[in-house]
Write a protein that holds these residues in place. Structure first.
Motif, PDB file in Angstrom:
ATOM      1  N   ILE A 261       0.844  -1.197   0.000  1.00  0.00           N
ATOM      2  CA  ILE A 261       0.000   0.000   0.000  1.00  0.00           C
ATOM      3  C   ILE A 261       0.882   1.252   0.000  1.00  0.00           C
ATOM      4  O   ILE A 261       0.564   2.256  -0.651  1.00  0.00           O
ATOM      5  N   VAL A 262       1.992   1.197   0.714  1.00  0.00           N
ATOM      6  CA  VAL A 262       2.956   2.304   0.665  1.00  0.00           C
ATOM      7  C   VAL A 262       3.468   2.488  -0.763  1.00  0.00           C
ATOM      8  O   VAL A 262       3.663   3.623  -1.225  1.00  0.00           O
ATOM      9  N   GLY A 263       3.653   1.374  -1.466  1.00  0.00           N
ATOM     10  CA  GLY A 263       4.057   1.456  -2.867  1.00  0.00           C
ATOM     11  C   GLY A 263       3.032   2.208  -3.707  1.00  0.00           C
ATOM     12  O   GLY A 263       3.396   3.026  -4.576  1.00  0.00           O
ATOM     13  N   ILE A 264       1.745   1.961  -3.461  1.00  0.00           N
ATOM     14  CA  ILE A 264       0.691   2.700  -4.165  1.00  0.00           C
ATOM     15  C   ILE A 264       0.779   4.181  -3.853  1.00  0.00           C
ATOM     16  O   ILE A 264       0.660   5.036  -4.746  1.00  0.00           O
ATOM     17  N   MET A 265       1.021   4.524  -2.580  1.00  0.00           N
ATOM     18  CA  MET A 265       1.091   5.925  -2.170  1.00  0.00           C
ATOM     19  C   MET A 265       2.283   6.630  -2.820  1.00  0.00           C
ATOM     20  O   MET A 265       2.179   7.769  -3.271  1.00  0.00           O
ATOM     21  N   ILE A 266       3.422   5.933  -2.884  1.00  0.00           N
ATOM     22  CA  ILE A 266       4.610   6.521  -3.526  1.00  0.00           C
ATOM     23  C   ILE A 266       4.341   6.754  -5.010  1.00  0.00           C
ATOM     24  O   ILE A 266       4.642   7.826  -5.561  1.00  0.00           O
ATOM     25  N   ALA A 267       3.756   5.745  -5.671  1.00  0.00           N
ATOM     26  CA  ALA A 267       3.465   5.881  -7.102  1.00  0.00           C
ATOM     27  C   ALA A 267       2.456   6.999  -7.350  1.00  0.00           C
ATOM     28  O   ALA A 267       2.582   7.763  -8.322  1.00  0.00           O
ATOM     29  N   ILE A 322      -0.728   0.479  -9.328  1.00  0.00           N
ATOM     30  CA  ILE A 322      -2.121   0.923  -9.204  1.00  0.00           C
ATOM     31  C   ILE A 322      -2.166   2.415  -8.860  1.00  0.00           C
ATOM     32  O   ILE A 322      -3.110   3.128  -9.241  1.00  0.00           O
ATOM     33  N   GLY A 323      -1.153   2.908  -8.150  1.00  0.00           N
ATOM     34  CA  GLY A 323      -1.105   4.322  -7.812  1.00  0.00           C
ATOM     35  C   GLY A 323      -0.997   5.215  -9.035  1.00  0.00           C
ATOM     36  O   GLY A 323      -1.375   6.393  -8.997  1.00  0.00           O
ATOM     37  N   ILE A 324      -0.479   4.665 -10.134  1.00  0.00           N
ATOM     38  CA  ILE A 324      -0.414   5.404 -11.403  1.00  0.00           C
ATOM     39  C   ILE A 324      -1.644   5.114 -12.254  1.00  0.00           C
ATOM     40  O   ILE A 324      -2.267   6.021 -12.813  1.00  0.00           O
ATOM     41  N   ILE A 325      -2.025   3.850 -12.328  1.00  0.00           N
ATOM     42  CA  ILE A 325      -3.093   3.440 -13.234  1.00  0.00           C
ATOM     43  C   ILE A 325      -4.455   3.971 -12.785  1.00  0.00           C
ATOM     44  O   ILE A 325      -5.232   4.498 -13.597  1.00  0.00           O
ATOM     45  N   GLY A 326      -4.761   3.851 -11.498  1.00  0.00           N
ATOM     46  CA  GLY A 326      -6.099   4.168 -11.017  1.00  0.00           C
ATOM     47  C   GLY A 326      -6.544   5.587 -11.332  1.00  0.00           C
ATOM     48  O   GLY A 326      -7.592   5.810 -11.952  1.00  0.00           O
ATOM     49  N   ALA A 327      -5.736   6.564 -10.932  1.00  0.00           N
ATOM     50  CA  ALA A 327      -6.120   7.970 -11.119  1.00  0.00           C
ATOM     51  C   ALA A 327      -6.221   8.330 -12.588  1.00  0.00           C
ATOM     52  O   ALA A 327      -7.143   9.058 -13.009  1.00  0.00           O
TER      53      ALA A 327
END
Length: 401
Positions: A261-267, A322-327
């Motif tokens: 989840i931290v990886g998602i936040m960083i991305a 996912i942090g890049i793809i989702g938004a």
């Protein structure tokens, strides 16, 4: 003219809306450490524990389509309180389930209740705030939704170790009661009767047809949905991979989950800076490429004997992307539809959750006691997302839908 809450009331309201929005994530993430225990203690089919996750995604999918129009017609508070009451009753019933098939049905009901939070919270923000204030409020709500996956699996693992799996659902019911109290005392009706509208079925169906008939938006929806399918496969399979195969204690599973989840936040942070120059479509393509490369490495790692880090490292990039793809997927989806943005967003959410339900079922059916089913489904989802991204999405011409 809509009255704006004073600052102290605004903070309380935003915290309440954040808690409501996080209800669905908490209901998924808090019970993930208990999936292996459910499979052992409740009678049901092989892989049936993953089906309970699929059932929740199915309920969330249909909630995306229901609560928005319903709250537009009868008001926000009534719909919120009704959905939350359903969530509490279903959570209590889940704690008393005696078999996997029972739990599957009850998880659908729990999801139908949990789905009210995110949908109606966004509508309340639109009712009360404009411009920068709206963006600020939504950012704080999104923060609550990111913090929840960090904490929920850790809390769930501790509850499982100290008590039993039923305690997780009792805590979720308590969370639902807290949300009811906060809604009753702190959330005023934000949509006065004179502004309420009844959306006819033909109008709704016409809006969905417009969205699905647009090649660009359809490509963005399917690309984002299949990419999230890889994430949902991780949700369904990772408790068994970490706890059963690599012998990670259930109470420590949450720490591995939180790392990703931290990886998602960083991305997401990197994306928020780079997207201003590169644009959402290019960033979407980059995110899908990162996920696909990492998924291929993950599948290879699962096919040969190896250590835990051989799986953990590629998983970090699969989930983090996912942090890049989702938004960017949702941003590109909404781009051609300024007049029916809510309908386009609901379509995106419905298809995303529907694929989540199918993916959870696939991971359960393929369950063989190894990491291969999870890794295979992740790779298939990522490759499908890449193929859809490259074949369907072309930069739309200005002034066209």
């Amino acid at each position: 003219m809509t009255m704006q809450p004073v600052p102290s009331d605004r903070r309380t309201l935003i915290l309440t809306l954040g808690a409501l929005s996080a209800l669905g994530a908490a209901s998924i993430d808090m019970y993930l450490p208990a999936l292996p225990s459910l499979a052992e203690q409740l009678p049901g089919p092989v892989g049936g524990a993953q089906f309970t996750l699929s059932a929740f995604f199915l309920g969330m999918a249909f909630s995306q389509l229901v609560y928005g129009p319903l709250s537009d017609a009868i008001g926000r508070r009534t719909v919120l309180l009704g959905g939350l009451l359903l969530f509490v009753l279903a959570s209590l019933a889940c704690a008393m389930a005696e078999s996997i098939p029972q739990l599957i049905g009850l998880r659908v009901l729990q999801a139908l209740g949990a789905g009210v939070g995110g949908v109606v919270a966004r509508a309340i923000v639109r009712d009360l705030y404009r411009g920068n204030q709206a963006a600020s409020a939504q950012s704080l709500i999104n923060l609550a939704m990111l913090v929840t996956p960090l904490l929920a699996p850790i809390i769930g693992g501790q509850l499982l170790t100290r008590f039993h799996w039923q305690s997780i659902f009792l805590v979720l019911a308590l969370l639902g009661v807290t949300c009811i109290a906060l809604t009753f005392f702190k959330v005023d009706e934000s949509l006065p009767p004179q502004k309420r509208t009844t959306t006819h079925l033909t109008t709704l169906l016409g809006g969905y047809a417009r969205v699905l008939g647009n090649r660009y938006s359809l490509g963005c929806i399917l690309t984002g949905a299949f990419a999230f399918g890889a994430f949902f496969a991780y949700l369904a399979g990772s408790p068994f991979v970490f706890i059963e195969i690599y012998a990670i204690p259930a109470e420590h599973y949450g720490y591995f989950f939180s790392t990703n989840i931290v990886g998602i936040m960083i991305a997401a942070f990197i994306n928020s800076r780079v997207v201003l120059h590169a644009g959402p479509l290019l960033m979407l393509r980059i995110g899908v490429c990162i996920m696909t490369l990492a998924a291929i490495v993950l599948l290879w790692s699962a096919s040969v004997p190896g250590q835990l880090w051989h799986v953990v490292v590629p998983l970090f990039f699969v989930v983090g992307s996912i942090g890049i793809i989702g938004a960017n997927a949702i941003s590109c989806t909404l781009q051609p539809f300024s007049d029916i943005a809510g309908t386009a967003a609901a379509t995106f959410g419905f298809i995303q959750m529907l694929i989540g339900a199918l993916v959870g079922t696939a991971v359960g059916l393929l369950h063989d006691g190894s990491a291969r089913p999870m890794c295979l489904v992740i790779a298939v989802m990522a490759l499908t997302a890449l193929g859809l991204c490259l074949s369907l999405i072309r930069e739309p011409r200005k002034g066209t839908e």
